[in-house]
Scaffold this motif. Structure first.
Motif, PDB file in Angstrom:
ATOM      1  N   PRO A   1      18.444  -7.750  14.445  1.00 11.08           N
ATOM      2  CA  PRO A   1      18.422  -8.960  15.603  1.00 11.08           C
ATOM      3  C   PRO A   1      20.424  -9.020  14.262  1.00 11.08           C
ATOM      4  O   PRO A   1      20.235  -9.227  13.186  1.00 11.08           O
ATOM      5  N   PRO A   2      21.089  -9.476  15.549  1.00  9.12           N
ATOM      6  CA  PRO A   2      22.378  -9.662  15.412  1.00  9.12           C
ATOM      7  C   PRO A   2      22.223 -10.756  14.852  1.00  9.12           C
ATOM      8  O   PRO A   2      21.711 -11.889  14.764  1.00  9.12           O
ATOM      9  N   GLN A   3      23.249 -11.516  13.784  1.00  4.80           N
ATOM     10  CA  GLN A   3      23.237 -12.451  12.953  1.00  4.80           C
ATOM     11  C   GLN A   3      23.613 -13.540  14.131  1.00  4.80           C
ATOM     12  O   GLN A   3      22.589 -14.814  13.675  1.00  4.80           O
ATOM     13  N   GLY A   4      24.053 -13.874  15.464  1.00  2.00           N
ATOM     14  CA  GLY A   4      24.398 -14.865  15.470  1.00  2.00           C
ATOM     15  C   GLY A   4      22.678 -15.533  16.780  1.00  2.00           C
ATOM     16  O   GLY A   4      22.589 -16.190  17.269  1.00  2.00           O
TER      17      GLY A   4
ATOM     18  N   ARG B   1      22.665  -1.591   6.580  1.00  2.00           N
ATOM     19  CA  ARG B   1      21.565  -1.989   8.128  1.00  2.00           C
ATOM     20  C   ARG B   1      22.937  -3.860   8.148  1.00  2.00           C
ATOM     21  O   ARG B   1      23.137  -4.519   9.120  1.00  2.00           O
ATOM     22  N   ARG B   2      22.830  -4.315   6.550  1.00  2.00           N
ATOM     23  CA  ARG B   2      23.309  -5.887   6.034  1.00  2.00           C
ATOM     24  C   ARG B   2      24.806  -5.634   6.947  1.00  2.00           C
ATOM     25  O   ARG B   2      25.388  -6.312   7.765  1.00  2.00           O
ATOM     26  N   ILE B   3      25.643  -4.657   6.862  1.00  2.00           N
ATOM     27  CA  ILE B   3      26.948  -4.622   6.231  1.00  2.00           C
ATOM     28  C   ILE B   3      27.027  -4.221   8.506  1.00  2.00           C
ATOM     29  O   ILE B   3      27.932  -4.818   8.742  1.00  2.00           O
ATOM     30  N   ALA B   4      26.927  -3.971   8.832  1.00  2.00           N
ATOM     31  CA  ALA B   4      26.447  -3.583  10.411  1.00  2.00           C
ATOM     32  C   ALA B   4      26.038  -4.143  11.308  1.00  2.00           C
ATOM     33  O   ALA B   4      26.772  -4.574  12.471  1.00  2.00           O
ATOM     34  N   ALA B   5      25.119  -4.933  11.044  1.00  2.00           N
ATOM     35  CA  ALA B   5      25.232  -6.639  11.694  1.00  2.00           C
ATOM     36  C   ALA B   5      26.280  -7.360  11.325  1.00  2.00           C
ATOM     37  O   ALA B   5      26.140  -8.304  12.372  1.00  2.00           O
TER      38      ALA B   5
ATOM     39  N   ASP C   1      28.467  -8.506  14.472  1.00  2.00           N
ATOM     40  CA  ASP C   1      28.810 -10.064  14.848  1.00  2.00           C
ATOM     41  C   ASP C   1      29.816 -10.562  14.929  1.00  2.00           C
ATOM     42  O   ASP C   1      30.575 -12.144  15.195  1.00  2.00           O
ATOM     43  N   GLY C   2      31.191  -9.621  14.336  1.00  2.00           N
ATOM     44  CA  GLY C   2      31.974 -10.401  14.843  1.00  2.00           C
ATOM     45  C   GLY C   2      33.216 -10.144  13.446  1.00  2.00           C
ATOM     46  O   GLY C   2      34.283 -10.989  13.476  1.00  2.00           O
ATOM     47  N   MET C   3      32.485  -9.926  12.398  1.00  2.00           N
ATOM     48  CA  MET C   3      33.487 -10.441  11.177  1.00  2.00           C
ATOM     49  C   MET C   3      34.238  -9.262  10.524  1.00  2.00           C
ATOM     50  O   MET C   3      33.733  -8.080  10.459  1.00  2.00           O
ATOM     51  N   ASP C   4      35.654  -9.140   9.946  1.00  2.00           N
ATOM     52  CA  ASP C   4      36.842  -8.149   9.866  1.00  2.00           C
ATOM     53  C   ASP C   4      36.113  -7.683   8.533  1.00  2.00           C
ATOM     54  O   ASP C   4      35.146  -8.482   7.436  1.00  2.00           O
ATOM     55  N   ASN C   5      36.404  -7.111   8.528  1.00  2.00           N
ATOM     56  CA  ASN C   5      35.597  -6.288   6.845  1.00  2.00           C
ATOM     57  C   ASN C   5      36.136  -7.233   5.634  1.00  2.00           C
ATOM     58  O   ASN C   5      35.383  -7.214   4.696  1.00  2.00           O
TER      59      ASN C   5
ATOM     60  N   ALA D   1      33.074  -8.480   3.063  1.00  2.00           N
ATOM     61  CA  ALA D   1      33.236  -8.115   1.310  1.00  2.00           C
ATOM     62  C   ALA D   1      32.844  -9.115   1.210  1.00  2.00           C
ATOM     63  O   ALA D   1      32.262  -9.088  -0.229  1.00  2.00           O
ATOM     64  N   THR D   2      34.084 -10.800   1.516  1.00  2.00           N
ATOM     65  CA  THR D   2      33.659 -11.337   0.716  1.00  2.00           C
ATOM     66  C   THR D   2      32.063 -12.633   1.242  1.00  2.00           C
ATOM     67  O   THR D   2      31.796 -12.690  -0.172  1.00  2.00           O
ATOM     68  N   SER D   3      31.210 -12.059   2.000  1.00  2.00           N
ATOM     69  CA  SER D   3      29.832 -12.757   2.094  1.00  2.00           C
ATOM     70  C   SER D   3      29.339 -12.128   1.669  1.00  2.00           C
ATOM     71  O   SER D   3      28.012 -12.581   1.155  1.00  2.00           O
ATOM     72  N   LEU D   4      29.742 -10.296   1.220  1.00  2.00           N
ATOM     73  CA  LEU D   4      28.051 -10.042   0.044  1.00  2.00           C
ATOM     74  C   LEU D   4      28.825  -9.364  -1.334  1.00  2.00           C
ATOM     75  O   LEU D   4      27.975  -8.922  -1.670  1.00  2.00           O
ATOM     76  N   PHE D   5      29.960  -9.956  -2.234  1.00  2.00           N
ATOM     77  CA  PHE D   5      30.354 -10.341  -2.782  1.00  2.00           C
ATOM     78  C   PHE D   5      30.783  -8.289  -3.441  1.00  2.00           C
ATOM     79  O   PHE D   5      30.728  -7.604  -4.541  1.00  2.00           O
TER      80      PHE D   5
END
Length: 949
Positions: free
Chosen positions: A926-929, A871-875, A879-883, A887-891
């Motif tokens: 809820p999408p990230q934005g 769910r977190r990765i899908a959201a 929201d427009g983040m690339d892979n 990966a960086t934001s979720l370590f």
């Protein structure tokens, strides 16, 4: 000779240079380092290596006193080895002036060449090793000739090794420049010793290793600087204690005394700028950049750069920026040497430098806190601005420190009342006794009713927090009596603020005050002040657990006539709290969605975090656990430790994780959650109950009871013993049941049921009934649990219904009513699957299997089949983040993100990323934005509402 420690690379380089030279491929090497790092020792080792190869060693050690003597360094090198004819080349009448840039003043090249030829003749007898120490002090003519020689080493049996001290204060010489400019000449930079190297160094000099931990303390004290270690080893040997028996405490004391003597001597071997830089870092503790250091010390930027480089290389500073001293003992020694007066002057200059460098107000103010007040005009405005920013973060302790310092500066007479006002308000929760003194000082002689109305509620709260609630009520009554009938709106707001003050510390007095002053009479909700007061009454009724219907009635009137945009957000927040705990979940969700709308950025961070946490609580009860976890995590990111609602928000995250089956993550959050000190605020009771759940999930039942005992005291002392807020008795009853004490468990459950029936909300009653039903057996259990399920069937509390139906199905099966059990368990399984409550779903599934049913396979597709990580990765992807950004934001690795997205596409039956937003929106993630998922920047604002679990 004692073997060198951690100089193997340097010795290999020297051996290589000497070997090349003695084979006819002459070359040079430059050793650059600050004083005390062992340059001279390396040259001594080079001399020993040269002699082992039967070479002739020519040595010179330069000094400042001979820097102006022509040929002084060359004479040290060559005088003993030249013939009388060759030595005449260095006689006084052949001396020439150093170059000045005019052709007529340039030294004659033929004389340099004659000396070079004389050296060649010497090298034919035996290879030569020329070793020059402290070359920064060499005279100009010697430096020019040695540079001339360095360019002509190829093909001869001559090696040149030059050691120079960085940041010595001596002007840069042509010799060092020549060696640096030739890339074929190696450059060596001996570094301070490591902790292991320090231990070996001391062992070599003392003849025995130090006791456990003592060597590490010596390393920490000296930064691994060999010169300082020599002073320490000498001091250790004088103690008379065998090295192996020297304790850590004794080692620290020895280091203190040794460095007090040795450190000034070491710094004096450098340019004055090095000692100035070291003293400045001592004064400031941490220097963020060269401009600040240069302005503080009064030296130029290049010199400041050389100074910190020398201190880094000497092991006295951590590599920066920022720069900090490597050890407390070094700081103590430098502090003793400089004196507090000098350090204070440096801090004052640093504060001015930060101002001139356009640093932030907090950075300047933090420096001012460490200086002596001196009444400079610019200081008070900076401190006030820093306090304002700290209040927005929010960081009340910092705001208080800045304001107290501003008052000590001192401010202009006209600014003092305003500073006292802001300080008093800031201190209400930190130091209520001090807040009383400051606010009373401001109110003395103040006749403006508007000022009094603004300040009296804060003073009343401070009084209540110091145990003087009756005095607080009298103060509010006096002010209410001064407000005329033509200003009822101000009176309504005063009553609302007074209620919040009393609810915080003495809820029973809030009831008495409402009844005596007839505050609740004739409130139609026709003005913003009336609506705020109605919302406060709704909150009071909820907190004190009096009547859900009455609380919801107040909330409905508070929300009946929405006012303009300046309507206080607290009105909606208080009303939403009452509706939430009266089980009007849909209406409460609507209120929270309004609060989390486009103007969410206008609210202070504490309120934003509270609104998100309330919305998470509603989502949790309505069976959307994934959204509950997402919202509560975002709320937690807005609440620093110590902020009023941080315990409440933390509890929401823990509860969501437990119900989702993420018990290990819940345990980590419990162990790292803010520990106190706890006040009477309701949010602590919520956190204690959540902590108890994590202990229960890990079979730490007695620890769970300890947390619940604290929770119980918190609620009773605060006057918030409403099971709709925290059903702590139900939690405790389940723990006692697990421990085999069914009697105590039933007493607790019965007591809670009585309180729940008084409150009257279906969920609160059903929670107590479910606990009782699980304590009962047979027909009694079925009857009790059936009543609980019936209460919940027509409410949006789907998660509680799933739990109750699971318990009912188990009870029905136990009485051999399998068909009815299957019906209840199938509904429970559907609800648990839909909510994502993995442990509850598994329990219902197993219970259904036990009845002999063949339930459908668990959900393998659709939004509810997604794991929390999916769910977190899908959201984030929607929201427009690339892979890679995900990966960086979720370590995690990019491959992990791709793996999870592949599963997401399959479960949602979509083709790819372009369809994610639509698929997620259909499931209300809820999408990230979105307003519910934003992380807006902190701001300050009105007092926070007393919302509850």
């Amino acid at each position: 000779m004692t073997p060198l420690v951690e100089r193997a690379a340097e010795l290999r380089a020297l051996d290589f240079v000497l070997g090349q030279a003695f084979e006819g491929n002459g070359t040079a090497v430059l050793i650059e380092a600050p004083a005390g790092t062992g340059k001279s020792t390396l040259l001594a080792e080079a001399a020993a290596l040269a002699r082992m190869q039967e070479a002739r060693v020519l040595r010179a050690r330069c000094c400042p006193r001979e820097a102006q003597v022509p040929w002084a360094t060359v004479r040290q090198l060559l005088d003993p080895h030249l013939s009388d004819e060759d030595r005449s080349l260095l006689d006084g009448h052949h001396a020439v002036r150093p170059p000045t840039g005019h052709d007529g003043d340039a030294p004659p090249v033929h004389r340099f060449h004659d000396l070079y030829l004389a050296l060649l003749r010497l090298s034919r007898r035996a290879p030569l090793a020329l070793l020059v120490d402290d070359a920064q002090h060499a005279d100009d003519l010697s430096q020019q000739w040695l540079a001339y020689l360095a360019r002509r080493l190829h093909g001869v049996c001559i090696a040149l090794a030059v050691a120079t001290r960085t940041a010595s204060g001596a002007p840069g010489g042509v010799l060092t420049a020549e060696l640096v400019a030739c890339p074929e000449f190696p450059r060596l930079h001996p570094l301070p010793l490591s902790e292991q190297g320090t231990a070996q160094y001391l062992t070599d000099r003392l003849g025995q290793g130090l006791g456990e931990g003592a060597a590490a303390l010596c390393h920490k004290a000296t930064g691994g600087n060999p010169a300082l270690l020599d002073a320490v080893s000498e001091a250790l040997s004088r103690t008379g204690t065998p090295p192996a028996r020297i304790t850590g405490e004794q080692a620290v004391g020895v280091c203190d005394r040794a460095l007090l003597r040795a450190l000034p001597l070491l710094l004096n071997r450098h340019a004055p700028a090095v000692a100035a830089a070291a003293t400045a870092v001592t004064a400031l503790d941490r220097v963020a950049g060269l401009p600040l250091l240069a302005r503080t010390t009064g030296i130029d930027l290049p010199t400041a750069d050389q100074a910190v480089t020398a201190l880094e290389d000497a092991g006295l500073l951590h590599a920066g920026p920022p720069w900090q001293l490597t050890g407390a003992v070094i700081a103590q020694s430098l502090t003793a040497q400089a004196g507090e007066h000098t350090l204070d002057k440096l801090r004052s200059r640093a504060a001015e430098a930060l101002r001139d460098l356009d640093a932030g107000p907090a950075e300047i103010a933090d420096m001012l806190l460490r200086t002596t007040p001196d009444g400079q005009d610019w200081r008070v405005p900076v401190l006030r601005e820093a306090a304002r920013v700290a209040g927005e973060r929010p960081d009340p302790p910092a705001a208080r420190a800045y304001l107290r310092r501003a008052l000590a500066e001192p401010p202009a007479a006209g600014d003092r009342p305003q500073l006292l006002t802001v300080l008093g308000i800031t201190e209400v929760h930190l130091a209520p006794g001090s807040a009383v003194d400051h606010l009373r000082t401001v109110l003395e002689g103040e006749q403006d009713i508007g000022v009094q109305t603004a300040l009296v509620p804060h003073l009343a709260e401070a009084l209540a927090r110091t145990g003087r609630a009756e005095e607080a009520v009298a103060l509010l009554d006096r002010l209410a009596g001064r407000i005329g009938e033509d200003d009822r709106e101000t009176l309504y707001r005063l009553w609302a603020q007074g209620l919040l003050v009393l609810l915080e510390e003495t809820p029973h007095m809030a009831d008495a005050w409402v009844a005596r002053a007839r505050i609740a009479d004739d409130l139609a909700g026709s003005s913003p002040g009336q609506r705020l007061l109605l919302a406060a009454l709704a909150l009071k009724t909820t907190l004190t657990g009096q009547c859900a219907h009455t609380a919801a009635g107040y909330a409905d009137r508070a929300l009946a006539r929405p006012g303009p945009r300046e309507e206080p957000a607290l009105t909606t927040a208080f009303a939403a709290t009452a509706l939430l705990h009266a089980d009007r979940l849909t209406d409460a969700a609507h209120c929270c969605d309004q609060l989390l709308g486009d103007d969410i950025h206008d609210q202070p961070a504490p309120l934003r975090s509270l609104f998100m946490a309330m919305r998470a609580k509603i989502a949790h009860r309505m069976g959307d656990l994934a959204s509950a976890l997402t919202l509560s995590r975002q709320a937690l990111a807005l609440t620093p430790p110590g902020q009023r609602y941080q315990p409440y928000v933390t509890a929401q995250v823990i509860n969501a994780l437990i119900d989702l089956g993420e018990t290990e993550e819940a345990e980590r959050l419990r162990s790292t959650s803010y520990q106190g000190p706890a006040g009477n605020h309701w949010s602590w009771a919520v956190l204690y109950a959540a902590r108890a759940r994590t202990h229960y999930a890990h079979d730490r039942h007695h620890t769970a009871l300890e947390e619940l005992d604290v929770c119980a005291r918190q609620m009773r002392n605060g006057g918030y013993d409403n099971p709709a807020l925290v059903p702590w008795r139900s939690h405790a009853a389940r723990v006692h049941q697990r421990l085999g004490d069914d009697g105590t468990a039933m007493e607790l459950a019965d007591a809670e049921l009585a309180l729940a029936r008084r409150w009257g909300s279906p969920r609160a009653i059903a929670t107590s009934l479910r606990t009782i039903g699980r304590l009962q057996t047979g027909l009694e259990a079925v009857t009790t649990l059936s009543e609980a399920a019936a209460l919940l069937q027509n409410t949006p509390a789907r998660h509680d219904l799933a739990r109750t139906l699971t318990a009912l199905g188990e009870a029905l099966h136990a009485t051999d009513r399998r068909a009815e059990a299957r019906t209840a368990l199938r509904q429970a399984l559907d609800l648990a699957d839909a909510s994502g409550a993995a442990p509850l779903s598994e329990r219902a599934y197993r219970a259904l299997l036990a009845t002999g049913a063949r339930p459908r396979r668990k959900r393998q597709s659709g939004l509810r089949a997604l794991t929390e990580r999916e769910r977190r990765i899908a959201a984030l992807a929607a929201d427009g983040m690339d892979n890679q950004t995900i990966a960086t934001s979720l370590f995690v690795s990019r491959r992990t993100v791709e793996f999870h997205l592949t599963h997401v596409y399959r479960k949602l039956a979509i083709d790819g990323r372009a369809d994610l937003s639509t698929a997620l929106a259909a499931g209300h993630i809820p999408p990230q934005g979105s307003p519910a998922a934003r992380r807006p920047s902190p701001r300050s604002g009105p007092p926070s509402p007393e919302a509850v679990s």
